[in-house]
Enzyme design. Structure first.
Site, PDB file in Angstrom:
ATOM      1  N   ASN A  69       0.819  -1.216   0.000  1.00 26.42           N
ATOM      2  CA  ASN A  69       0.000   0.000   0.000  1.00 26.42           C
ATOM      3  C   ASN A  69       0.850   1.263   0.000  1.00 26.42           C
ATOM      4  O   ASN A  69       0.370   2.348  -0.356  1.00 26.42           O
ATOM      5  CB  ASN A  69      -1.005   0.003   1.159  1.00 26.42           C
ATOM      6  CG  ASN A  69      -0.327   0.010   2.505  1.00 26.42           C
ATOM      7  OD1 ASN A  69       0.506  -0.836   2.789  1.00 26.42           O
ATOM      8  ND2 ASN A  69      -0.698   0.948   3.357  1.00 26.42           N
ATOM      9  N   HIS A  70       2.127   1.140   0.359  1.00 22.90           N
ATOM     10  CA  HIS A  70       2.990   2.321   0.305  1.00 22.90           C
ATOM     11  C   HIS A  70       3.639   2.512  -1.051  1.00 22.90           C
ATOM     12  O   HIS A  70       4.334   3.512  -1.271  1.00 22.90           O
ATOM     13  CB  HIS A  70       4.062   2.252   1.404  1.00 22.90           C
ATOM     14  CG  HIS A  70       3.552   2.712   2.735  1.00 22.90           C
ATOM     15  ND1 HIS A  70       3.804   3.964   3.231  1.00 22.90           N
ATOM     16  CD2 HIS A  70       2.786   2.085   3.653  1.00 22.90           C
ATOM     17  CE1 HIS A  70       3.220   4.085   4.417  1.00 22.90           C
ATOM     18  NE2 HIS A  70       2.588   2.956   4.703  1.00 22.90           N
ATOM     19  N   HIS A  99       2.294  -5.973   6.171  1.00 24.34           N
ATOM     20  CA  HIS A  99       1.389  -4.846   6.436  1.00 24.34           C
ATOM     21  C   HIS A  99       1.265  -4.448   7.895  1.00 24.34           C
ATOM     22  O   HIS A  99       0.931  -3.313   8.192  1.00 24.34           O
ATOM     23  CB  HIS A  99       0.000  -5.174   5.864  1.00 24.34           C
ATOM     24  CG  HIS A  99      -0.918  -4.008   5.657  1.00 24.34           C
ATOM     25  ND1 HIS A  99      -0.509  -2.786   5.193  1.00 24.34           N
ATOM     26  CD2 HIS A  99      -2.256  -3.900   5.816  1.00 24.34           C
ATOM     27  CE1 HIS A  99      -1.547  -1.979   5.078  1.00 24.34           C
ATOM     28  NE2 HIS A  99      -2.635  -2.635   5.468  1.00 24.34           N
ATOM     29  N   ASN A 155      13.717  35.842   5.944  1.00 30.49           N
ATOM     30  CA  ASN A 155      14.632  36.672   5.151  1.00 30.49           C
ATOM     31  C   ASN A 155      13.894  37.748   4.359  1.00 30.49           C
ATOM     32  O   ASN A 155      14.473  38.418   3.514  1.00 30.49           O
ATOM     33  CB  ASN A 155      15.495  35.792   4.233  1.00 30.49           C
ATOM     34  CG  ASN A 155      14.638  34.950   3.310  1.00 30.49           C
ATOM     35  OD1 ASN A 155      13.410  35.072   3.309  1.00 30.49           O
ATOM     36  ND2 ASN A 155      15.278  34.110   2.537  1.00 30.49           N
TER      37      ASN A 155
END
Lengths: 156, 719
Positions: free
Chosen positions: B244-245, B477, B696
């Site tokens: 799933n990743h 998983h 900055n």
């Protein structure tokens, strides 16, 4: 009023410890986890004490214990201080009793002999783990240091 | 608790007080009792620590899905003219370069010069064993592969993956043993340890890698390059399953995108685009000897390997997004409005279910009834009548605006019905194998904790394995303390190969060796040298401290909600409440399902006689040393609470991945997040915030600096 509140707190404490092992969220735990639960509530039962306790609360040899039986039994244990903690002094005396040569430490072999042959013997796994935890880099168990480091203060 | 109560002889007996010496046998008994108690207390702490990490991890995954659905919702509720829409539309833009010839041109690496000063490995193609070994050695010595070789390697990988089938079939003939590895998550040291212990992949040493190679760890790209390298050299003996990743949307949040862009400032974007495609071409499953199924997540009641074998897997660039329907119409007007009971976010479950160890579960006794899970108790009433998976799918479809797809497609009622159902069914097959988790009870219900896939029970395992004539399901998983774990009567095996996943000492990793007898053998390890020497007490302590730190962070960001919850129990405003009230209030806010009373000693120092001084406690949790002077402190809290979401949004908006965005873009980001959270913050406060962050004073905001500024500093954390 105070008494009732106190027992409500005790119930909460017991339930919280029980819940940590209630994997299926149905108010039962595996009987093999009961020891851990009872210990975590600050009690120091022996193995025999545990077996007796389990015999009273187990659901007919199913291998599970239901909260309905556990809660009253455990409440009684806590209120009657049935399995009180072992004081540091007593523990030290116990170690000293095993240290026949009075050298202020134990060798792994000495400790192993007692732990695996006397009392309610350790399994090999328990023994190995204890040695890993207690032996220092010289492979000696300096029990005075160990006892003061590892005694867990009970919480309120 | 204590001895010394009651009558003196009882006292004597119970305390076993002896004046002279303690005989050896009684001494042994005492020590054994004491030690067993000590170990049990540690075990309890370990279990709580584990639960903390898991609950925070899974809560994060659910957020990701919610956020995604939120974007999707916005996409369909703003007119084309809306500036918000254009800001987020590119996340949904299909890779426009979809034709292979154009891809080849796009990834032209020949023009990339490799300077003489480059000391890393120089690769030639086709890839050889020497070449990939050089790459492994280089990564071991922390060298970086030049972008030209990265692109070349990826392009070759893509060409190979395209010709592989969805399901890889492997056989153990020739008495070959197969090695099967689980999640690696960027932990290069674990992969190297596996190669050291087990040997490099080769035709004598086949490997299966079961997904989740990337995210979280810092060497995801190195792992990918090594695995792809071996795949190129031994295409018949190295098998990769998609996890799933392996999904660009998940990568945005969990660190892989950041890693690539950080390591390759010039070509990172190209590399990411190519990887997006490669991930979609990764096979979905491996089957050994027609008997053992290996997929990353798991199965559901409707899993059908024949259907999976037939899909065009590369259509599913992200498993989180349902596919575009394959019919187009001439004009682009929207026909269907969103359903009337539309809800903005998915995941109605208020509670969550701890995913716990199933090792102690032997055959269930006859009289156990199937009581509903905790999380189902807290569902809002009337939203869904039954928990059938089909209902859930329809709801997600509606939420995801499936029928509308960027407002450019029109569904004709007659044609599109069948296509929609086929695509939807296919999509579900894929999501289920990548995202599902096993559960001890029978049945199959949507996986609310993760936000995708199902929870499936032992009956589903039996049915699906039986239907396909399989004997074992190997999946990954989920992190496991010992690196592996059986469940469902040893018919399902979880294998997890990233050791120390949560923190140093949290868990071992493991891999499987399996021969023709198809009996799995396990090898466990833990990556760091120092770690192996930690005693049980120390490693629990380390892990526990970082779990507690993470938990304290969570408590901090929810402090406004916590105070409100505490005040409900404190009508007289005394500033104090009982421990039980503290525990229920905290759980009602955090919803992590943790045993708060057990954790209390490590979280709350200000208690006395069972009463918590919550005002003092909340003060203890506060930030010190704020790096920014901001007038509205609740903004700080809201921002920190959602910093993962915020970071994801930032990266999406920073379209050229330059790392800085203009004030206007910042303001619009902030507005987006606020509507997601349903909070109101004035434009003035946002302008203040933007100006103070622009250190900055050049009119743009550096994202990295901004994120850094909000890192939590916790005074009461132990060193």
């Amino acid at each position: 009023m105070a008494g009732r509140k106190q027992s409500a707190d005790v119930h909460q404490k017991i339930r919280a410890a029980f819940d940590a092992f209630d994997y299926e969220a149905n108010s039962t735990v595996d009987v093999r986890e009961i020891g851990t639960i009872i210990y975590s509530l600050g009690c120091f039962p022996s193995q025999k004490d545990l077996h007796d306790f389990i015999a009273k609360v187990e659901e007919d040899h199913t291998g599970y214990i239901h909260l309905d039986k556990f809660l009253p039994a455990m409440t009684k244990v806590l209120q009657e201080h049935k399995f009180p903690p072992i004081s540091e002094d007593l523990l030290l005396q116990a170690f000293e009793a095993l240290d026949k040569e009075k050298k202020d430490y134990l060798d792994p072999e000495e400790l192993t002999k007692y732990m695996t042959q006397e009392g309610e013997p350790f399994t090999q796994e328990e023994m190995e783990e204890m040695l890993t935890a207690l032996a220092d880099h010289r492979n000696q168990i300096h029990y005075k240091d160990v006892v003061s480091q590892m005694t867990i203060k009970p919480d309120k | 608790m204590g001895c010394g109560m009651g009558k003196s002889e009882v006292r004597l007996k119970k305390c076993e007080r002896v004046t002279n010496s303690v005989p050896a046998i009684r001494a042994a008994l005492l020590i054994q009792r004491w030690y067993r108690q000590y170990v049990a207390r540690l075990e309890m702490r370990r279990r709580c620590t584990w639960n903390i990490f898991q609950s925070i991890e899974y809560a994060g995954e659910q957020d990701q899905i919610k956020l995604y659905n939120f974007f999707d919702f916005l996409m369909h509720h703003f007119t084309p003219a809306s500036s918000e829409r254009s800001l987020i539309s590119h996340i949904f833009r299909v890779n426009e370069i979809c034709r292979d010839a154009e891809w080849e041109k796009y990834f032209c690496y020949e023009s990339i010069e490799v300077p003489d000063s480059y000391t890393g490995p120089r690769l030639t193609f086709p890839m050889t064993f020497c070449g990939v070994s050089k790459v492994v050695q280089a990564f071991k010595h922390k060298q970086q592969l030049h972008a030209r070789y990265v692109l070349q390697l990826l392009r070759e990988t893509w060409r190979l993956l395209r010709i592989l089938t969805n399901i890889s079939h492997v056989s153990t003939c020739h008495t070959k043993e197969i090695t099967i590895c689980g999640d690696l998550h960027g932990h290069l040291e674990d992969l190297l340890l596996i190669f050291y212990k087990n040997g490099l992949p080769s035709s004598e040493k086949p490997y299966v890698f079961n997904g989740d190679f990337v995210d979280r760890g810092k060497n995801s790209l190195e792992i990918l390059l090594i695995l792809f390298g071996f795949l190129l050299v031994y295409p018949n003996d190295v098998h990769l399953n998609r996890g799933n990743h392996e999904d660009h949307i998940v990568n945005l949040r969990y660190g892989f995108t950041k890693e690539v862009l950080g390591k390759y400032r010039v070509h990172g974007k190209k590399i990411l685009n190519l990887l997006q495609k490669i991930f979609s071409w990764l096979p979905l499953a491996t089957v050994i000897d027609h008997k053992v199924l290996i997929v990353h997540g798991g199965i559901s009641a409707t899993t059908d390997l024949n259907a999976i074998a037939r899909v065009d897997r590369h259509k599913y660039v992200s498993a989180l997004r349902p596919p575009k329907p394959t019919h187009y119409a001439a004009d682009g007007c929207k026909t269907q409005a969103m359903g009337s009971n539309h809800r903005e976010a998915s995941g109605p479950a208020e509670g969550r279910r701890r995913v716990c160890s199933l090792t102690h579960h032997s055959s269930p006794p006859a009289q156990r009834s199937d009581l509903p899970r905790r999380s189902l108790h807290n569902l809002p009433m009337g939203s869904l009548l039954s928990w059938s998976v089909e209902e859930e799918l329809k709801r997600r479809r509606r939420l995801a605006g499936f029928d509308q797809s960027y407002g450019e497609l029109q569904r004709s009622d007659t044609e599109s019905g069948a296509t929609a159902e086929t695509d939807e069914h296919e999509w579900k097959q894929i999501v289920d194998v990548l995202w599902s988790d096993p559960m001890p009870q029978n049945g199959c219900i949507p996986n609310e904790v993760r936000g995708g896939g199902c929870y499936w029970g032992p009956d589903v395992t039996e049915e699906v394995l039986g239907r396909h004539n399989l004997q074992l399901l190997i999946r990954s998983h989920e992190c496991k303390q010992d690196g592996y774990e059986f469940c469902h009567n040893r018919r399902v095996l979880t294998i997890f190969s990233a050791s120390n996943y949560y923190e140093m000492g949290s868990n071992r990793g493991a891999y499987i060796r399996m021969g023709p007898d198809l009996v799995p053998h396990f090898i466990q390890y833990q990556a760091s040298q120092a770690c192996r020497e930690l005693t049980l007490r120390q490693s629990v302590g380390w892990t526990e401290r970082s779990a507690l730190r993470a938990l304290r962070e969570q408590l901090f960001v929810h402090k406004s909600d916590l105070i409100s919850a505490f005040q409900e129990f404190d009508p007289n405003n005394t500033g104090k409440i009982s421990l039980s009230h503290w525990a229920s209030a905290t759980e009602s806010v955090l919803k992590l399902g943790l045993p708060w009373r057990v954790l209390r000693p490590q979280l709350v120092s200000s208690t006395q006689y069972g009463i918590v001084d919550y005002q003092m406690w909340i003060r203890e949790l506060s930030i010190t040393e704020p790096k920014l002077q901001i007038s509205d402190t609740s903004i700080l809290e809201t921002m920190y609470k959602n910093h993962s979401n915020l970071e994801t949004i930032f990266r999406v908006i920073d379209t050229d991945h330059s790392g800085s965005i203009s004030f206007e873009e910042f303001r619009q980001t902030w507005r987006l997040l606020c509507s997601h959270l349903k909070t109101e913050i004035s434009d003035e406060a946002i302008a203040d915030l933007a100006h103070s962050i622009d250190f900055n004073k050049d009119g743009s905001i550096d994202i990295n600096e901004f994120m850094e500024a909000f890192r939590l500093v916790d005074l009461s954390a132990h060193a």
